[in-house]
Write a protein that holds these residues in place. Structure first.
Motif, short mmCIF file in Angstrom:
data_model
loop_
_atom_site.label_atom_id
_atom_site.label_comp_id
_atom_site.label_asym_id
_atom_site.label_seq_id
_atom_site.Cartn_x
_atom_site.Cartn_y
_atom_site.Cartn_z
N ILE A 1 -8.27 6.29 9.90
CA ILE A 1 -7.62 6.29 8.59
C ILE A 1 -6.51 7.34 8.55
O ILE A 1 -5.40 7.08 8.09
CB ILE A 1 -8.64 6.52 7.46
N GLU A 2 -6.82 8.54 9.03
CA GLU A 2 -5.84 9.62 9.00
C GLU A 2 -4.62 9.28 9.86
O GLU A 2 -3.48 9.48 9.44
CB GLU A 2 -6.49 10.92 9.49
N LEU A 3 -4.87 8.76 11.07
CA LEU A 3 -3.76 8.42 11.96
C LEU A 3 -2.96 7.23 11.42
O LEU A 3 -1.72 7.21 11.50
CB LEU A 3 -4.28 8.11 13.36
N ALA A 4 -3.66 6.23 10.89
CA ALA A 4 -2.97 5.05 10.35
C ALA A 4 -2.02 5.45 9.23
O ALA A 4 -0.89 4.95 9.15
CB ALA A 4 -4.00 4.03 9.85
N ASP A 5 -2.46 6.36 8.38
CA ASP A 5 -1.62 6.80 7.26
C ASP A 5 -0.33 7.43 7.78
O ASP A 5 0.75 7.21 7.22
CB ASP A 5 -2.41 7.80 6.42
N ASN A 6 -0.42 8.19 8.87
CA ASN A 6 0.77 8.81 9.45
C ASN A 6 1.63 7.79 10.19
O ASN A 6 2.86 7.78 10.04
CB ASN A 6 0.37 9.93 10.42
N TYR A 7 1.00 6.93 10.98
CA TYR A 7 1.75 5.97 11.78
C TYR A 7 2.54 4.99 10.91
O TYR A 7 3.68 4.64 11.23
CB TYR A 7 0.80 5.18 12.68
N ILE A 8 1.92 4.54 9.81
CA ILE A 8 2.58 3.55 8.97
C ILE A 8 3.83 4.10 8.31
O ILE A 8 4.79 3.37 8.05
CB ILE A 8 1.58 2.98 7.93
N ARG A 9 3.86 5.40 8.10
CA ARG A 9 5.06 6.02 7.53
C ARG A 9 6.21 6.11 8.53
O ARG A 9 7.34 6.40 8.17
CB ARG A 9 4.71 7.41 6.98
N ASP A 10 5.88 5.92 9.82
CA ASP A 10 6.89 5.99 10.88
C ASP A 10 7.48 4.60 11.08
O ASP A 10 6.88 3.73 11.69
CB ASP A 10 6.24 6.49 12.17
N SER A 11 8.68 4.39 10.57
CA SER A 11 9.31 3.06 10.63
C SER A 11 9.64 2.63 12.04
O SER A 11 9.96 1.45 12.29
CB SER A 11 10.58 3.05 9.77
N LYS B 1 -7.18 -2.96 5.18
CA LYS B 1 -7.32 -3.46 3.81
C LYS B 1 -8.63 -2.97 3.20
O LYS B 1 -8.70 -2.66 2.00
CB LYS B 1 -7.26 -4.98 3.78
N HIS B 2 -9.66 -2.86 4.03
CA HIS B 2 -10.94 -2.32 3.55
C HIS B 2 -10.79 -0.84 3.19
O HIS B 2 -11.35 -0.39 2.19
CB HIS B 2 -12.00 -2.50 4.64
N TRP B 3 -10.00 -0.09 3.97
CA TRP B 3 -9.81 1.34 3.71
C TRP B 3 -8.95 1.60 2.48
O TRP B 3 -9.27 2.46 1.66
CB TRP B 3 -9.13 2.02 4.90
N LYS B 4 -7.84 0.88 2.38
CA LYS B 4 -6.81 1.21 1.40
C LYS B 4 -6.67 0.20 0.26
O LYS B 4 -5.94 0.46 -0.70
CB LYS B 4 -5.45 1.35 2.10
N GLY B 5 -7.33 -0.95 0.37
CA GLY B 5 -7.26 -1.94 -0.70
C GLY B 5 -6.05 -2.84 -0.63
O GLY B 5 -5.85 -3.68 -1.52
N ARG B 6 -5.23 -2.69 0.40
CA ARG B 6 -4.09 -3.57 0.60
C ARG B 6 -3.74 -3.61 2.09
O ARG B 6 -4.18 -2.76 2.87
CB ARG B 6 -2.89 -3.13 -0.22
N SER B 7 -2.94 -4.60 2.49
CA SER B 7 -2.63 -4.78 3.90
C SER B 7 -1.72 -3.67 4.41
O SER B 7 -1.04 -3.01 3.62
CB SER B 7 -1.95 -6.14 4.11
N PRO B 8 -1.67 -3.47 5.72
CA PRO B 8 -0.75 -2.46 6.27
C PRO B 8 0.70 -2.71 5.88
O PRO B 8 1.44 -1.77 5.58
CB PRO B 8 -0.95 -2.60 7.79
N ARG B 9 1.11 -3.97 5.87
CA ARG B 9 2.49 -4.30 5.52
C ARG B 9 2.79 -3.93 4.07
O ARG B 9 3.83 -3.34 3.77
CB ARG B 9 2.73 -5.80 5.74
#
Length: 333
Positions: A283-293, A317-325
């Motif tokens: 979760i922590e890494l995904a949050d950072n990676y997704i901000r990297d365009s 989606k389970h973690w954040k309630g919406r898709s990565p996109r």
């Protein structure tokens, strides 16, 4: 292991004291503190020595509000990787959480907590030893925090409120001049609050790649600092192995030179499990990676150890309630 302070962090106090013509080098030597180590990022000072040194400073400096001057001398290098991770965080909320999570990298004598509701976000300071909670140190901590915030949000930023546990001092003017907001004394905690809008606003100094590197460095640093901290050691090992696509408690146990059952038992003793830590790291890494365009969702999926994008998307989606996109669009929009 005795409580300790990251050596370059002492530079903040040294510069503040020198503004009052204190011979800090001589005073440090009295308490067994080598002035040359202040610039050494690989050194730490014992907190009992720091406490004695600080007590003496407070005796020599006659201005009871001198701790507030720390705002003038803060520099990110004094906090090492944490200082630069703060500067490159995409929002103040992310910076607050990063500060609270990694505070042990610079001092294990204080605990930071982030409090959120729909309208406000605050960061509070709790000192773990009574001898560390002198007025000037509380002043210094909150003065430093407002300097850090203004480094991200601009020199005109002001909080909603700032609170101090000690009684109202005789001269409160310096507090209002520095924070430019209501100041509360005799409060239940030492804290600084900002609006939720300010906390979530994207900051132009953000850099997801640098944040990722600094976070990893701090994880490794804390794990080395406390070799018995099995939780941080496992999180570092998970981070190292994720992209290989072969991640399990057996692999991590082998990496840490212990039996799988021993690893599972030690994590249970710390109130967690390998599965929980794996999810937390992802979760922590995904949050950072997704901000990297510069990273595609397929690349992020690979970096997090998922075999295919659809598996990552379901988990996210389970973690954040919406898709990565959708999450990426909201963060970049």
């Amino acid at each position: 292991m005795p409580l300790s302070l990251y050596s370059p962090m002492l530079d903040l106090t040294v510069q503040t004291a020198r503004a009052y013509d204190v011979d800090t080098d001589a005073l440090m030597r009295e308490y067994g503190l080598d002035p040359k180590l202040v610039a050494n990022p690989n050194a730490r000072f014992r907190m009992d020595q720091i406490n004695a040194f600080y007590d003496r400073l407070a005796e020599q400096i006659k201005d009871p509000n001198f701790g507030l001057d720390a705002a003038r001398f803060w520099h990110p290098s004094q906090m090492g990787a944490l200082g630069y991770a703060w500067l490159t965080s995409d929002t103040l909320l992310a910076a607050f959480k990063r500060y609270a999570r990694f505070i042990k990298a610079i001092s294990d004598a204080v605990r930071l907590d982030v409090h959120e509701d729909e309208e406000t976000v605050s960061l509070s300071f709790t000192y773990l030893r009574k001898e560390a909670s002198q007025k000037f140190r509380i002043d210094g901590a909150l003065a430093t925090l407002i300097a850090m915030i203004r480094a991200n949000a601009g020199p005109d930023f002001h909080p909603i409120t700032v609170s101090f546990v000690f009684e109202e001092p005789e001269d409160t003017a310096p507090y209002y001049a520095l924070f430019q907001c209501p100041v509360v004394f005799s409060a239940s905690e030492n804290s600084l609050a900002i609006t939720a809008e300010d906390a979530l606003a994207l900051r132009p100094s953000s850099n997801a790649q640098l944040v990722k590197l600094n976070d990893q460095f701090m994880l490794e640093y804390i794990a080395k600092l406390d070799k018995d901290n099995i939780v941080e050691r496992v999180k570092v090992a998970i981070t190292d192995e994720l992209a290989s696509g072969r991640i399990s408690d057996a692999i991590v146990a082998k990496k840490l030179f212990m039996a799988e059952r021993t690893l599972q038992r030690r994590l249970r003793e710390n109130g967690t499990t390998f599965k929980k830590l794996l999810t937390q790291v992802r979760i922590e890494l995904a949050d950072n990676y997704i901000r990297d365009s510069n990273l595609s969702l397929n690349e992020i999926s690979f970096l997090l150890g998922f075999s295919e994008l659809s598996s990552f998307s379901r988990a996210f989606k389970h973690w954040k309630g919406r898709s990565p996109r959708e999450y990426r669009q909201a963060k970049q929009g």
